[in-house]
Design an enzyme around this catalytic site. Sequence first.
Site, mmCIF file in Angstrom:
data_model
loop_
_atom_site.group_PDB
_atom_site.id
_atom_site.type_symbol
_atom_site.label_atom_id
_atom_site.label_comp_id
_atom_site.label_asym_id
_atom_site.label_seq_id
_atom_site.Cartn_x
_atom_site.Cartn_y
_atom_site.Cartn_z
ATOM 1 N N HIS A 176 64.901 36.229 3.215
ATOM 2 C CA HIS A 176 64.150 37.292 3.883
ATOM 3 C C HIS A 176 65.124 38.158 4.674
ATOM 4 O O HIS A 176 65.829 37.662 5.555
ATOM 5 C CB HIS A 176 63.077 36.691 4.806
ATOM 6 C CG HIS A 176 61.946 36.071 4.037
ATOM 7 N ND1 HIS A 176 61.329 34.909 4.420
ATOM 8 C CD2 HIS A 176 61.338 36.476 2.890
ATOM 9 C CE1 HIS A 176 60.380 34.614 3.536
ATOM 10 N NE2 HIS A 176 60.367 35.548 2.598
ATOM 11 N N GLU A 179 65.766 38.280 8.699
ATOM 12 C CA GLU A 179 66.064 37.049 9.439
ATOM 13 C C GLU A 179 67.578 36.866 9.553
ATOM 14 O O GLU A 179 68.169 35.986 8.937
ATOM 15 C CB GLU A 179 65.365 35.867 8.734
ATOM 16 C CG GLU A 179 63.848 36.068 8.701
ATOM 17 C CD GLU A 179 63.103 35.163 7.709
ATOM 18 O OE1 GLU A 179 63.726 34.273 7.109
ATOM 19 O OE2 GLU A 179 61.885 35.361 7.537
ATOM 20 N N ARG A 234 61.821 42.893 4.790
ATOM 21 C CA ARG A 234 61.760 41.468 4.456
ATOM 22 C C ARG A 234 62.027 41.186 2.963
ATOM 23 O O ARG A 234 62.737 40.264 2.608
ATOM 24 C CB ARG A 234 60.359 40.961 4.817
ATOM 25 C CG ARG A 234 59.993 39.590 4.277
ATOM 26 C CD ARG A 234 58.547 39.281 4.660
ATOM 27 N NE ARG A 234 57.997 38.164 3.927
ATOM 28 C CZ ARG A 234 57.851 36.939 4.426
ATOM 29 N NH1 ARG A 234 58.248 36.651 5.642
ATOM 30 N NH2 ARG A 234 57.310 35.977 3.702
HETATM 31 ZN ZN LIG Z 1 61.702 33.711 6.068
#
Ligand SMILES: [Zn+2]
Length: 417
Positions: A176, A179, A234
């Site tokens: 993702h 992150e 994301r």
């Molecule tokens: Zn994640």
Amino acid sequence: MKFSLLMVVISTTLVIAHLRFDREKVFRVKPQDGKQASVLKDLTQTIELDFWYPDATHDVAANMTVDFRVSEKDSQTIQSILEQHKMNYEILIHNLQEEIEKQFDVTDEVSGRHSYAKYNDWGKIVSWTEKIVQKYPEMVSRIKIGSTFEDNPLYVLKIGKKDGEAKAIFMDCGIHAREWVSPAFCQWFVYQATKSYGKNRIMTKLLDRMTFYVLPVFNVDGYIWSWTQDRMWRKNRSKNKNSTCIGTDLNRNFDVSWNSSSNTANPCLHVYRGPAAESEKETKAVTNFIRRHKNSIKAYITFHSYSQVLLFPYGYTSKLPPNYDDLLKVSRIATDVLSTRYETRYTYGPIASTMYPTSGSSLDWAYKAGIKHTFAFELRDKGKFGFLLPESQIKPTCKETMLCVKFIAKYILKQYS
Ligand SMILES: [Zn+2]
């Protein structure tokens, strides 16, 4: 001709400038019952909310802590609706743009150079992979396992002293894009492993007998996009047929219970599963690599943020995996070990009951593929900064996580010796 082409390039760059998040807010709401949960879900019919925890509206349930981002414009409306329904809430972040800028709170040792204490962009990470191979040619090699939608290379670093097929652990970071602390950990792991060989007894033993495959950035295109255009991105960056919305959530794209729910079927969602299982080049590259090394890979570990949880199968069902007791025991000790460094508390358990149900995740796929020990980390923090963990927390996060991963590796080595 050349000049006008250059002008076009410059003007396009100007048009797609960095998204800003001035005065955007992150709310934390705890719905007390089903009715309050529906109030939250209904909000998404009229207002665009970016769910931070859980990943999507459909996972919102009573007694869950729900974090979401909302524009300045809509935050007033949200507040009055929450108050009208007497719902418990707090505002975790008042001005997202400020938090984005405050992430970079560690100053460069040498300006512009790769640093383990800082977030590194994709360019820096690529040249870092080259340097680490040059520095430790007997221990590290770089394997290109495929390329991304935008034709960026997917690199796995293979670390270990043993020739041929040794028992192996596969680790990936950055599936993702937003992150960021996750890729930071993969880089830290490689750094610590190579640096402490011959000095640290446990690490030396692990590297003498095992192989670590480390994919420092899984979703390269998305990671680049989160640096250059949209910090809150994301998914990957693939184009979707019949939709102007971009990207697939790679962690819903694996071939495990892939089409079990229609909740992830909309290309405009953060959690879009893609047009088919393994439709994405990034997913395919990883699954092909793992399938090729299936006999040697004994554990799969994937790193996410945030919420401080150590997860294991299953996500797609509330049934318990056959070796549940073993996975539970390893997770309990591993999270205890993690807390010894800074007293950081983690919870642990199967994805479905500890967080919420998910389908098409890499963790469940790896387990189904026959890897009996599969784990997912949700790294720091518990929501104060969320995805915008300041750089000053990278080192402590990595140090405590390293202890935990070393414990898991030691356990795996013992199991298969
Ligand atoms: Zn994640």
